[in-house]
Design a protein around this motif. Structure first.
Motif, short mmCIF file in Angstrom:
data_model
loop_
_atom_site.label_atom_id
_atom_site.label_comp_id
_atom_site.label_asym_id
_atom_site.label_seq_id
_atom_site.Cartn_x
_atom_site.Cartn_y
_atom_site.Cartn_z
N HIS A 1 0.84 -1.20 0.00
CA HIS A 1 0.00 0.00 0.00
C HIS A 1 0.88 1.25 0.00
O HIS A 1 1.88 1.32 0.71
N GLY A 2 0.49 2.22 -0.81
CA GLY A 2 1.21 3.49 -0.85
C GLY A 2 0.82 4.41 0.29
O GLY A 2 -0.36 4.50 0.65
N THR A 3 1.80 5.10 0.86
CA THR A 3 1.51 5.99 2.00
C THR A 3 0.75 7.24 1.57
O THR A 3 0.15 7.91 2.41
N ALA A 4 0.79 7.56 0.27
CA ALA A 4 0.11 8.78 -0.23
C ALA A 4 -1.21 8.45 -0.92
O ALA A 4 -1.76 9.29 -1.64
N ASP A 5 -1.73 7.27 -0.69
CA ASP A 5 -3.00 6.86 -1.30
C ASP A 5 -4.17 7.57 -0.61
O ASP A 5 -4.41 7.35 0.57
N LEU B 1 -4.30 4.05 3.52
CA LEU B 1 -3.50 2.97 4.10
C LEU B 1 -3.93 2.66 5.53
O LEU B 1 -4.15 1.50 5.89
N ASP B 2 -4.04 3.68 6.37
CA ASP B 2 -4.34 3.44 7.78
C ASP B 2 -5.71 2.81 7.98
O ASP B 2 -5.87 1.91 8.82
N GLY C 1 -3.57 -0.88 7.02
CA GLY C 1 -3.05 -0.76 8.38
C GLY C 1 -3.81 -1.61 9.37
O GLY C 1 -3.25 -2.09 10.36
N ARG D 1 4.93 -0.68 3.08
CA ARG D 1 4.48 0.70 2.90
C ARG D 1 5.36 1.35 1.83
O ARG D 1 6.58 1.48 2.03
N GLU E 1 6.55 4.48 0.30
CA GLU E 1 6.59 5.90 0.65
C GLU E 1 6.30 6.79 -0.56
O GLU E 1 6.94 6.67 -1.61
#
Length: 317
Positions: free
Chosen positions: A260-264, A269-270, A274, A287, A289
């Protein structure tokens, strides 16, 4: 005079309706001629399922996301994986060149069941299953409902948990029988393919769609009436289906590599991965970044590496 006006208006409306239907059909015919099926057609319980098969090695099934088709996977990820695996990229039911079989919309469990049968037809009894976004939800349903027919799981930017936002206006209208009949012919007839191409950057954000992606993906396929209606029906019921599926994540027993991309900002993501990594035993979360919602295109090497790890954990490499 009033009667003549009504007749004139009626004739004008009829003429515009005929013109719209004709233009919509012409647009669809042109799209299918420009972007024909890349692979083979399977008959699965009377339903046509389109599969693109390439490479040799352990089997990997790729399941595309919302509004898409297998071409999303064959742009970059499938060719990379085909160097070490036999890759099977499916069109999900109602999209691309795969048929529909549920007038109310195929659930993620319905789709997992028919794609699992299609994989068996191709000799893939226990493939690694990778799904992106909505396709990740289908992959999760596959792992839950067909544990004997999967060797490893790779959810990519997968929708896995409930969210707060309501269904958007377009899919609300497109999923309704009346709205679909009235609005979708207008969209197909008068919205140019360039509209979809220009909207891709929003899906890819903060990245942009790579050069050549739109031309490969086939925007016109997305604008077909039946594709938009199928997609809307599936989107409309997705959240309830995920709520029903979530309690079974703890029973997934195959190696799981979550990406999963952190900027999605489309599938956060969370909220999703997450939580998912905490619910699937021994799952691993990668993750990426700064990457948005389309890792299978903009970070294909990293996604392929996750497949390698899943294959190694499953004893396939």
């Amino acid at each position: 005079m009033a009667v003549k006006v009504l007749i004139s208006v009626g004739l004008l409306f009829a003429a515009l309706t005929v013109l719209t239907v004709w233009k919509a059909a012409r647009h669809e015919t042109h799209a299918e001629a420009e972007y024909p099926a890349e692979g083979i057609m399977l008959d699965v319980d009377g339903v046509p399922i389109h599969a693109v098969v390439m490479g040799e090695g352990p089997d990997v099934v790729l399941i595309h996301g919302s509004s898409g088709n297998a071409r999303d996977m064959t742009f970059s990820l499938a060719p990379i994986l085909a160097e070490n695996y036999r890759v099977i990229a499916f069109d999900r039911p109602g999209l691309g060149y795969s048929g529909r079989f549920n007038s109310g919309g195929e659930s993620i469990s319905d789709q997992a069941a028919i794609l699992q049968k299609a994989a068996v037809q191709l000799g893939a009894d226990r493939p690694i299953v990778l799904g992106q976004s909505y396709g990740g939800s289908v992959a999760l349903a596959w792992a839950v409902h067909h544990p004997e027919n999967i060797s490893a799981l790779v959810p990519v930017a997968a929708a896995s948990h409930p969210w707060d936002d309501p269904l958007d206006l377009f899919n609300t209208v497109a999923s309704h029988p009346v709205g679909s009949a009235l609005v979708l012919p207008l969209v197909t007839a008068y919205v140019p393919d360039s509209f979809v191409s220009n909207a891709l950057d929003e899906v890819f954000a903060p990245q942009t769609a790579p050069q050549g992606y739109a031309e490969h993906f086939g925007p016109g396929l997305t604008l077909r009436r039946h594709s938009m209606h199928s997609n809307a029906l599936q989107r409309a019921s997705l959240q309830d289906e995920i709520v029903a599926l979530q309690p079974f994540y703890s029973g997934i027993g195959v190696p799981t590599e979550i990406v999963h991309g952190t900027a999605d900002v489309t599938v956060g993501l969370d909220r999703h991965s997450g939580k998912l990594v905490q619910e699937i035993p021994e799952a691993n979360l990668v993750r990426l970044e700064g990457i948005g919602h389309m890792p299978q295109v903009v970070a294909a090497e990293e996604v392929a590496a996750a497949v390698d790890r899943a294959a190694a954990r499953a004893g396939l490499r």
